[in-house]
Design an enzyme around this catalytic site. Structure first.
Site, short mmCIF file in Angstrom:
data_model
loop_
_atom_site.label_atom_id
_atom_site.label_comp_id
_atom_site.label_asym_id
_atom_site.label_seq_id
_atom_site.Cartn_x
_atom_site.Cartn_y
_atom_site.Cartn_z
N GLN A 183 0.81 -1.22 0.00
CA GLN A 183 0.00 0.00 0.00
C GLN A 183 0.84 1.27 0.00
O GLN A 183 0.32 2.38 -0.03
CB GLN A 183 -0.95 0.00 1.20
CG GLN A 183 -0.30 0.22 2.57
CD GLN A 183 0.19 -1.05 3.22
OE1 GLN A 183 0.57 -1.99 2.54
NE2 GLN A 183 0.16 -1.09 4.55
N SER A 184 2.16 1.14 0.02
CA SER A 184 3.06 2.29 0.12
C SER A 184 3.27 2.97 -1.24
O SER A 184 3.70 2.31 -2.19
CB SER A 184 4.41 1.84 0.67
OG SER A 184 5.43 2.78 0.37
N PRO A 185 3.05 4.28 -1.33
CA PRO A 185 3.30 4.97 -2.60
C PRO A 185 4.78 4.99 -2.97
O PRO A 185 5.15 4.96 -4.14
CB PRO A 185 2.77 6.38 -2.37
CG PRO A 185 2.88 6.58 -0.88
CD PRO A 185 2.58 5.22 -0.29
N THR A 231 6.95 2.67 -2.33
CA THR A 231 7.29 1.36 -2.88
C THR A 231 6.86 1.30 -4.35
O THR A 231 7.59 0.79 -5.21
CB THR A 231 6.63 0.25 -2.06
OG1 THR A 231 6.94 0.45 -0.68
CG2 THR A 231 7.13 -1.12 -2.49
#
Length: 200
Positions: free
Chosen positions: A12-14, A16
């Site tokens: 869910q990390s932008p 990443t």
């Protein structure tokens, strides 16, 4: 001998998302192997002092948006600063990536991870929804329904827990986190150093 890049991530990390394709390209260029390790970022935050986005001070939240816009434009990657389905728990997606690795190998897992992250940040897709995740797996040439079932097994949960515990032992405190021969690199903006580590 090919070097290994350990890749601790929360899907869910932008950040990443912004680094994912470049990491894959770096590994391919230098003949390195990626060991993909989806982890529970909430648990990592719990022991490392990290805060969920909503609990961060206003100035930090505001600057995050500035940086995301800068990086999106710099990399020419589409990114919605306010996606419809965010914040979103990443557990189901993380376990689906693990299930894909176990059933189809690392390359398939990396491809699926990329589709999942683009879904959140450029596609307005809900990665907490099983139907959406199954469709994403199917788009990658896998049996989405079967993979969803596999993601719910004890074996996949055990690997997810191991990845998280390993991240904590390795002093990981954010996503993405890369490790080469024991040296950690936090964030997609450290990929130049990752490339030096595998290319040297």
């Amino acid at each position: 001998m090919a070097k290994i890049i350990e890749y601790f991530l929360a899907p869910q990390s932008p950040w990443t998302y912004l680094g994912h394709d470049r990491l894959v390209a770096i590994a391919k260029k230098h003949g390195a192997q990626i060991d993909i390790k989806p982890m529970d970022l909430g648990k990592v935050f719990g022991v490392s002092g990290g805060l969920p986005l909503a609990k961060r001070p206003a100035q930090r939240q505001a600057y995050r948006l500035v940086e995301l816009k800068r990086w999106s434009e710099h990399l020419q990657l589409p990114l919605n600063l306010h996606p419809a389905f965010f914040p979103v728990p990443g557990d189901a997606a993380a376990k689906l990536i693990i299930a894909a690795r176990l059933a189809h190998g690392t390359d398939a897992a990396l491809t699926l991870a990329g589709v999942i992250m683009r879904g959140v940040w450029a596609g307005e897709r809900n990665i907490a929804d099983e139907g959406t995740l199954a469709a994403m797996a199917t788009e990658c040439g896998m049996d989405g329904g079967m993979l969803i079932k596999s993601a719910g097994t004890a074996g996949v949960q055990a690997e997810y827990d191991r990845n998280t515990e390993e991240a904590i032992r390795a002093d990981v405190f954010g996503s993405p986190w890369y490790r080469v021969e024991g040296e950690g690199f936090w964030g997609q903006d450290r990929l130049e150093f990752v490339e030096r580590a595998v290319g040297g």
